[in-house]
Every structure is written in structure tokens, then in C-alpha cells.
Design a protein around this motif. Sequence first.
Motif, PDB file in Angstrom:
ATOM      1  N   LYS A 191      36.019  53.357  39.280  1.00 47.95           N
ATOM      2  CA  LYS A 191      34.827  52.611  39.681  1.00 47.95           C
ATOM      3  C   LYS A 191      33.675  53.586  39.905  1.00 47.95           C
ATOM      4  CE  LYS A 191      34.084  48.397  42.035  1.00 47.95           C
ATOM      5  NZ  LYS A 191      34.885  47.434  41.298  1.00 47.95           N
ATOM      6  N   ASN A 207      36.023  40.967  35.889  1.00 49.06           N
ATOM      7  CA  ASN A 207      35.513  40.261  37.067  1.00 49.06           C
ATOM      8  C   ASN A 207      36.286  38.971  37.325  1.00 49.06           C
ATOM      9  OD1 ASN A 207      33.375  41.684  38.306  1.00 49.06           O
ATOM     10  ND2 ASN A 207      32.147  41.324  36.469  1.00 49.06           N
ATOM     11  N   ASP A 208      36.448  38.182  36.283  1.00 47.36           N
ATOM     12  CA  ASP A 208      37.078  36.868  36.425  1.00 47.36           C
ATOM     13  C   ASP A 208      38.542  36.976  36.833  1.00 47.36           C
ATOM     14  OD1 ASP A 208      34.641  35.944  35.654  1.00 47.36           O
ATOM     15  OD2 ASP A 208      35.252  35.338  33.631  1.00 47.36           O
ATOM     16  N   LEU A 209      39.183  38.091  36.441  1.00 46.45           N
ATOM     17  CA  LEU A 209      40.605  38.282  36.764  1.00 46.45           C
ATOM     18  C   LEU A 209      40.865  38.248  38.265  1.00 46.45           C
ATOM     19  CD1 LEU A 209      42.107  41.137  34.547  1.00 46.45           C
ATOM     20  CD2 LEU A 209      43.109  38.891  35.014  1.00 46.45           C
ATOM     21  N   ARG A 210      39.902  38.733  39.045  1.00 46.33           N
ATOM     22  CA  ARG A 210      40.112  38.839  40.491  1.00 46.33           C
ATOM     23  C   ARG A 210      40.362  37.490  41.139  1.00 46.33           C
ATOM     24  NH1 ARG A 210      38.630  44.170  40.937  1.00 46.33           N
ATOM     25  NH2 ARG A 210      36.904  44.747  39.607  1.00 46.33           N
ATOM     26  N   GLN A 211      39.798  36.425  40.560  1.00 42.22           N
ATOM     27  CA  GLN A 211      39.924  35.095  41.151  1.00 42.22           C
ATOM     28  C   GLN A 211      40.914  34.204  40.400  1.00 42.22           C
ATOM     29  OE1 GLN A 211      38.437  34.383  43.968  1.00 42.22           O
ATOM     30  NE2 GLN A 211      37.494  36.421  43.975  1.00 42.22           N
ATOM     31  N   ALA A 268      43.613  44.456  33.503  1.00 41.93           N
ATOM     32  CA  ALA A 268      44.158  44.371  34.868  1.00 41.93           C
ATOM     33  C   ALA A 268      44.760  45.708  35.294  1.00 41.93           C
ATOM     34  CB  ALA A 268      45.206  43.262  34.946  1.00 41.93           C
ATOM     35  N   ASN A 301      41.661  47.963  36.205  1.00 39.03           N
ATOM     36  CA  ASN A 301      40.895  47.705  37.432  1.00 39.03           C
ATOM     37  C   ASN A 301      41.787  47.482  38.662  1.00 39.03           C
ATOM     38  OD1 ASN A 301      41.760  45.034  37.361  1.00 39.03           O
ATOM     39  ND2 ASN A 301      39.717  44.139  37.219  1.00 39.03           N
ATOM     40  N   GLU A 331      43.976  45.235  39.329  1.00 40.07           N
ATOM     41  CA  GLU A 331      44.424  43.857  39.596  1.00 40.07           C
ATOM     42  C   GLU A 331      45.899  43.656  39.244  1.00 40.07           C
ATOM     43  OE1 GLU A 331      43.307  40.768  40.922  1.00 40.07           O
ATOM     44  OE2 GLU A 331      42.056  42.316  41.820  1.00 40.07           O
ATOM     45  N   ARG A 378      48.555  42.887  42.160  1.00 42.95           N
ATOM     46  CA  ARG A 378      48.669  41.522  42.687  1.00 42.95           C
ATOM     47  C   ARG A 378      49.164  40.571  41.611  1.00 42.95           C
ATOM     48  NH1 ARG A 378      44.218  38.602  45.130  1.00 42.95           N
ATOM     49  NH2 ARG A 378      42.904  39.470  43.497  1.00 42.95           N
TER      50      ARG A 378
END
Length: 276
Positions: free
Chosen positions: A3, A29-33, A81, A84, A86, A89
Motif C-alpha cells: 500500500k 476495493n469491492d472485494l473488501r465488502q 485478494a 491486497n 483480503e 478473511r
Amino acid sequence: RAKGSLSEHICYYEPGMDESARMRRQLANDLRQAVARGEMTMLYQPQRSLKTNDVSGYEALIRWRHPRLGVVSPADFIPIAEENGEIMRLGEWVLRTACQEAARWPRPDRIAVNLSAVQLLQPELPDIVMRILLETGLSPSRLELEITETAIISDKVRALHSLRRIKALGVLVAMDDFGTGYSSLDTLHSFPFDKIKIDKSFLLESDRSEQARAIIRAVLALGRSLAIPVLAEGVETQTQLDLLVREGCDEAQGYYFGRPAQAPSAIAPPSTSAAA
Ligand code: C2E
Ligand code: MG
Ligand code: MG
Ligand code: MG
């Protein structure tokens, strides 16, 4: 990519940023939610014993139904994923969901779950696996974790340490995409894998290429001499199945037997005999 690194900076501000870079950024970005919004689901693809012609298990494959982009392939979003962070999780969600669902199946079939290289190097992975087994009540012998060679090679000592702890729980470990990485033989020699999965590229090529057929035969011979069962991925035709049966392959998986589907009961296996 870290980052705030220079390359991320450039990627973000460059006005002529190309479509694929923009897309990756959007997906990251969208992966986080995505899990919280219920956009992720697991599909299950049957694996067939070529000795008994029975279903021997199912591989769990994740699907992302993006609200605007439609279905996004794991081949596209898993690497993002991993990059970043992700994947930690997401990977835990995959494991829990697959174990939970499998624990409710009408038959106690085996469930194979893919692990990312990043997950494998996470020191807490064996504890997470143990916790999920306890939570879901799934018998450890029904769970198989699929690992690629590349995942092990990135940090062999740590990866093998984790794998040994996982195997000690009674969970099975399969080597996925065999033949596409490097140093395969060394990896096989270092860890008691319960299964070798021949990468689907060899079977897909086998119709046209004697080379591909020779490699399949060689992997089957290797499995036999190491006493490790071999599963061939990507069986699409009767011709490919005939080749596998003729050469003594143990198991197979592919569109010929069934596409990934919502639940085992939704998958109708073909009635034709494997030995036809
Ligand atoms: P993989 O683990 O090698 O999974 C096999 C892939 O081959 C799957 O693609 C499956 O749908 C596809 N496939 C099955 N039968 C056939 C066939 O007969 N012909 C052809 N052409 N393809 C077939 P999918 O579901 O798109 O997954 C791609 C990759 O993404 C997987 O390769 C795996 O590396 C990764 N992946 C999928 N789900 C997960 C997951 O839950 N966690 C992680 N970490 N990775 C996953
Ligand atoms: Mg796999
Ligand atoms: Mg594979
Ligand atoms: Mg693959």
C-alpha cells in the motif's frame, strides 16, 4: 504490491490508466465488502473414482456475483485478494462455508478446498482449520486441502511445517495443478501428499498431443511407484476418459462428469460406465 508504494501511486494517478488496471483496482476495493454483502457462493464439482465409478468427493470452487460486473472468475480475483491481503478473511470464509455445507450433505462425501499460497504461509492456518472442524462438526477425514507447488516453493520450510500440523489433524492434503510448477519431484519427495491432481492442461492437450499423453502416463507411473493416488482434472470427453481408464488413473474430475453446481444433489452424474 505494498500500500502506498510507488507503483500503486502511479497506477492510481495516471490519467491514461488502461482498462485492466482500472478493473483490478475496482475489484480490489469491492472485494473488501463482497462476503458481507452476500456476493460470494461456493459451488461443488464432483470427483469420480475410475475404479468403482462412484463419486469420490467434491471440489469446492468459489464464485463472486458482482452487482455490476456479473460473475467474476476466481482466476481473476484470487490473485487480487492475495495481493491486497483480503485472502486471509476470504480463505477462512471459504473453508468455513465449505465445511458447514458439507457437514449437512446427505452423504458423507469428501470435500476438497483450495488453499492460496498466502494462506499456507499464515502461521495460524492449522489452528484455523482445527477451529472450523470443531465448529462445523465435519470429520477431519472428509476434508482435503488442495495446494499448488508454487505455494510450497515460496517458503518451503514454513509451508511444510504447516502442512504437517494440518495432516496431524487427520485432514488430507492434495497437490493441485501438478506439472505446471517447477521442482515437482522435490516437493513430492518432501511431503506425504494424499493425492496428486494432474493439471487439466495435459488432458485438454491429450487429444492432439502425444507429448501430453506421455506426460499423463509418466505422472500415473510416478503416482503408482510412490503409492499416491492420481486424479486427472479437466475431463470433457469420452475419449479423454477412455485414455485415463486405459492408463490406470485412479480418479477424474471435469465437465464430462459434472460442472461445478450449487449442491451435490443438484449434480446429475452421467449413467455411462467409465470403462465404456
Ligand atoms: P483449480 O483448483 O485447479 O480448479 C479447477 C478449475 O478447472 C476450476 O475453475 C473448474 O471450474 C475448472 N474445470 C473443472 N472441470 C473442467 C473441465 O472439464 N474443463 C475445463 N476447461 N475446466 C474445468 P474455476 O472454478 O474457475 O477456478 C479456477 C482456479 O481458481 C482454481 O483452479 C483455483 O486455483 C482457484 N480457486 C477457485 N476457488 C477457490 C477458492 O475457494 N479458494 C482459492 N484459494 N482458490 C480458488
Ligand atoms: Mg483445485
Ligand atoms: Mg487444479
Ligand atoms: Mg488451477
